[in-house]
Design a protein around this motif. Structure first.
Motif, mmCIF file in Angstrom:
data_model
loop_
_atom_site.group_PDB
_atom_site.id
_atom_site.type_symbol
_atom_site.label_atom_id
_atom_site.label_comp_id
_atom_site.label_asym_id
_atom_site.label_seq_id
_atom_site.Cartn_x
_atom_site.Cartn_y
_atom_site.Cartn_z
ATOM 1 N N PRO A 97 60.003 -71.423 76.108
ATOM 2 C CA PRO A 97 60.244 -70.129 75.463
ATOM 3 C C PRO A 97 61.450 -70.196 74.522
ATOM 4 C CG PRO A 97 59.800 -69.833 77.794
ATOM 5 C CD PRO A 97 59.935 -71.308 77.579
ATOM 6 N N PRO A 98 61.456 -69.418 73.445
ATOM 7 C CA PRO A 98 62.550 -69.489 72.464
ATOM 8 C C PRO A 98 63.942 -69.359 73.074
ATOM 9 C CG PRO A 98 60.759 -68.187 71.574
ATOM 10 C CD PRO A 98 60.386 -68.489 72.999
ATOM 11 N N SER A 99 64.120 -68.449 74.018
ATOM 12 C CA SER A 99 65.452 -68.240 74.597
ATOM 13 C C SER A 99 65.939 -69.442 75.388
ATOM 14 C CB SER A 99 65.442 -67.004 75.505
ATOM 15 O OG SER A 99 64.571 -67.196 76.610
ATOM 16 N N GLN A 100 65.019 -70.321 75.797
ATOM 17 C CA GLN A 100 65.379 -71.516 76.560
ATOM 18 C C GLN A 100 65.414 -72.774 75.697
ATOM 19 O OE1 GLN A 100 62.805 -71.808 80.022
ATOM 20 N NE2 GLN A 100 62.852 -69.589 80.297
ATOM 21 N N SER A 101 65.233 -72.611 74.395
ATOM 22 C CA SER A 101 65.167 -73.761 73.488
ATOM 23 C C SER A 101 66.491 -74.050 72.799
ATOM 24 C CB SER A 101 64.116 -73.504 72.408
ATOM 25 O OG SER A 101 64.536 -72.461 71.521
ATOM 26 N N ILE A 102 67.494 -73.212 73.024
ATOM 27 C CA ILE A 102 68.710 -73.237 72.201
ATOM 28 C C ILE A 102 69.718 -74.233 72.733
ATOM 29 C CG2 ILE A 102 70.615 -71.832 71.318
ATOM 30 C CD1 ILE A 102 68.649 -69.392 71.940
ATOM 31 N N ASN A 103 70.200 -75.097 71.842
ATOM 32 C CA ASN A 103 71.299 -76.002 72.166
ATOM 33 C C ASN A 103 72.630 -75.291 71.986
ATOM 34 O OD1 ASN A 103 73.530 -77.850 71.038
ATOM 35 N ND2 ASN A 103 72.173 -79.364 71.968
ATOM 36 N N LYS A 104 72.804 -74.646 70.831
ATOM 37 C CA LYS A 104 74.052 -73.921 70.601
ATOM 38 C C LYS A 104 73.844 -72.792 69.606
ATOM 39 C CE LYS A 104 76.198 -76.781 66.991
ATOM 40 N NZ LYS A 104 77.473 -77.393 66.580
ATOM 41 N N ILE A 105 74.784 -71.856 69.630
ATOM 42 C CA ILE A 105 74.800 -70.703 68.736
ATOM 43 C C ILE A 105 76.172 -70.674 68.076
ATOM 44 C CG2 ILE A 105 74.531 -68.209 68.547
ATOM 45 C CD1 ILE A 105 73.082 -68.272 71.262
ATOM 46 N N GLY A 106 76.230 -70.745 66.763
ATOM 47 C CA GLY A 106 77.512 -70.767 66.057
ATOM 48 C C GLY A 106 77.281 -70.674 64.550
ATOM 49 N N HIS A 107 78.358 -70.776 63.755
ATOM 50 C CA HIS A 107 79.681 -71.263 64.121
ATOM 51 C C HIS A 107 80.762 -70.233 63.838
ATOM 52 C CE1 HIS A 107 77.461 -75.144 63.695
ATOM 53 N NE2 HIS A 107 78.208 -75.457 64.726
ATOM 54 N N ALA A 108 80.370 -68.950 63.707
ATOM 55 C CA ALA A 108 81.347 -67.915 63.393
ATOM 56 C C ALA A 108 81.300 -66.799 64.426
ATOM 57 C CB ALA A 108 81.106 -67.363 61.993
ATOM 58 N N LEU A 109 81.170 -67.147 65.690
ATOM 59 C CA LEU A 109 81.124 -66.120 66.726
ATOM 60 C C LEU A 109 82.432 -65.339 66.806
ATOM 61 C CD1 LEU A 109 79.279 -67.751 69.757
ATOM 62 C CD2 LEU A 109 78.523 -65.802 68.400
ATOM 63 N N ALA A 110 83.547 -66.043 66.763
ATOM 64 C CA ALA A 110 84.834 -65.356 66.918
ATOM 65 C C ALA A 110 85.086 -64.320 65.820
ATOM 66 C CB ALA A 110 85.980 -66.370 66.982
ATOM 67 N N PRO A 111 84.825 -64.619 64.550
ATOM 68 C CA PRO A 111 85.044 -63.586 63.528
ATOM 69 C C PRO A 111 83.994 -62.473 63.537
ATOM 70 C CG PRO A 111 85.143 -65.800 62.573
ATOM 71 C CD PRO A 111 84.566 -65.942 63.941
ATOM 72 N N LEU A 112 82.731 -62.798 63.888
ATOM 73 C CA LEU A 112 81.639 -61.873 63.635
ATOM 74 C C LEU A 112 81.134 -61.106 64.849
ATOM 75 C CD1 LEU A 112 79.447 -63.957 61.141
ATOM 76 C CD2 LEU A 112 81.098 -62.148 60.619
ATOM 77 N N ASP A 113 81.280 -61.647 66.035
ATOM 78 C CA ASP A 113 80.773 -60.980 67.229
ATOM 79 C C ASP A 113 81.922 -60.262 67.935
ATOM 80 O OD1 ASP A 113 78.266 -61.029 69.289
ATOM 81 O OD2 ASP A 113 80.179 -61.080 70.370
ATOM 82 N N SER A 114 81.738 -58.976 68.226
ATOM 83 C CA SER A 114 82.847 -58.178 68.755
ATOM 84 C C SER A 114 83.334 -58.685 70.112
ATOM 85 C CB SER A 114 82.431 -56.713 68.862
ATOM 86 O OG SER A 114 81.325 -56.561 69.753
ATOM 87 N N ILE A 115 82.436 -59.165 70.966
ATOM 88 C CA ILE A 115 82.837 -59.628 72.294
ATOM 89 C C ILE A 115 83.659 -60.909 72.188
ATOM 90 C CG2 ILE A 115 82.023 -60.475 74.536
ATOM 91 C CD1 ILE A 115 81.688 -57.453 74.082
ATOM 92 N N PHE A 116 83.191 -61.864 71.394
ATOM 93 C CA PHE A 116 83.924 -63.119 71.286
ATOM 94 C C PHE A 116 85.173 -62.979 70.423
ATOM 95 C CE2 PHE A 116 79.709 -64.398 72.699
ATOM 96 C CZ PHE A 116 80.064 -65.149 73.811
ATOM 97 N N HIS A 117 85.164 -62.032 69.496
ATOM 98 C CA HIS A 117 86.392 -61.708 68.767
ATOM 99 C C HIS A 117 87.453 -61.181 69.736
ATOM 100 C CE1 HIS A 117 89.194 -59.649 66.074
ATOM 101 N NE2 HIS A 117 88.637 -60.294 65.054
ATOM 102 N N LYS A 118 87.031 -60.315 70.615
ATOM 103 C CA LYS A 118 87.941 -59.730 71.607
ATOM 104 C C LYS A 118 88.609 -60.800 72.452
ATOM 105 C CE LYS A 118 87.614 -56.900 75.821
ATOM 106 N NZ LYS A 118 86.688 -56.065 76.646
#
Length: 299
Positions: A97-118
């Motif tokens: 399934p697509p959700s289980q196919s992911i190696n990584k998600i990036g590379h601007a999580l800290a600037p763009l995602d509110s949770i990881f920015h926090k």
């Protein structure tokens, strides 16, 4: 608020890595894990270029435009074993399934995602930690990402150091690696060669190739090490509980095994480089800041 003891600072300087259990509270860790899992659920395979992330320290490596243009975006990179091999007549297809196919998600999580920015750029504990380390005068944050190590298909990460992939002159990279789930020898915890940061030389760097894509290029004036790091004695595994932050010196040799278990190993990681005078991050590097999104300063 003091985070590091004198003994921990000494260990950091001696070993080139430092494990900080409980750096994030159970609530904060769960918040990041929930967000990481939601990002996986939200992934849509339709229209995705099926870019996989290969972890070889040399040789073939990902280098398409989807990868190279990810500094100011949140993009998904697939586990190679999650896809069937492509042939001249048959395109690659997902085997899971697509959700289980992911190696990584990036590379601007800290600037763009509110949770990881926090929990990165707005975290007073991260800022204090960087100040107490004393390695950077003006740290810049880059390559913020989730690494998934999916059950049974999460691949091996071979022996490497981070300054090869995030090269500055002189080298200045430091990684902050956060366990969102318990990390064990079975699901792919880190291993380190303590003290190797004092001996290893960043003699090659991962760059944008002139004809497109990526390649490894020799660093002028630096003779490569002859040591076969992976075969040297003294490697230590670093299993850890969720909420642990692991500091990783840019020159320390480290690796992780495949995930052979039925449990995922989600982690969040970002890197810091020196952004002050006298340290060069040039246009050859695979990851490039943009005018609209320079690498953000931590302080």
């Amino acid at each position: 608020m003091t985070i590091l003891t004198s003994e921990q600072l000494e260990q950091w300087r001696d070993d080139g890595y430092l494990v900080l259990p409980g750096f994030y509270s159970e609530q904060d860790t769960q918040e990041m894990l929930d967000r990481a899992q939601q990002l996986c659920i939200d992934f849509k395979i339709e229209g995705h270029p099926l870019t996989t992330f290969k972890t070889e320290a040399d040789g073939e490596h990902v280098g398409d435009d989807y990868f190279l243009g990810s500094n100011d975006k949140i993009r998904y990179f697939l586990e190679p074993s999650a896809l069937s091999p492509a042939t001249p007549t048959t395109p690659a297809k997902l085997l899971v399934p697509p959700s289980q196919s992911i190696n990584k998600i990036g590379h601007a999580l800290a600037p763009l995602d509110s949770i990881f920015h926090k929990h990165t750029l707005s975290s007073s504990r991260i800022t204090q930690l960087a100040k107490e380390l004393g390695e950077h005068e003006s740290p810049r944050v880059l390559q913020s990402m989730i690494i998934c190590k999916q059950p049974r298909i999460g691949g091996v990460v071979p022996c490497h150091n981070d300054s090869t992939f995030l090269y500055t002159d002189p080298p200045s990279a430091i990684g902050c690696w956060i366990a969102l789930e318990d990390c064990t020898p079975d699901n792919g915890c880190l291993s380190f060669l303590p003290g190797s940061h004092k001996l290893s030389r960043t003699a090659s760097r991962f760059v944008r190739a002139q004809g497109g894509g990526t390649t490894f290029e020799a660093v002028p004036g630096i003779e490569p090490n002859e040591e076969k790091w992976d075969e040297m004695p003294g490697w230590r595994q670093a299993p850890c509980k969720a909420g642990t932050l692991v500091l990783i010196h840019g020159s320390v040799m480290h690796k992780s095994p495949p995930n052979t278990s039925d449990k995922s190993r989600l982690i969040y990681t970002f890197h810091m480089i020196e952004g002050g005078k006298g340290v060069i991050f040039d246009e050859k590097n695979w990851l490039q800041p943009t005018q609209d999104m320079p690498f953000p300063a931590l302080f």
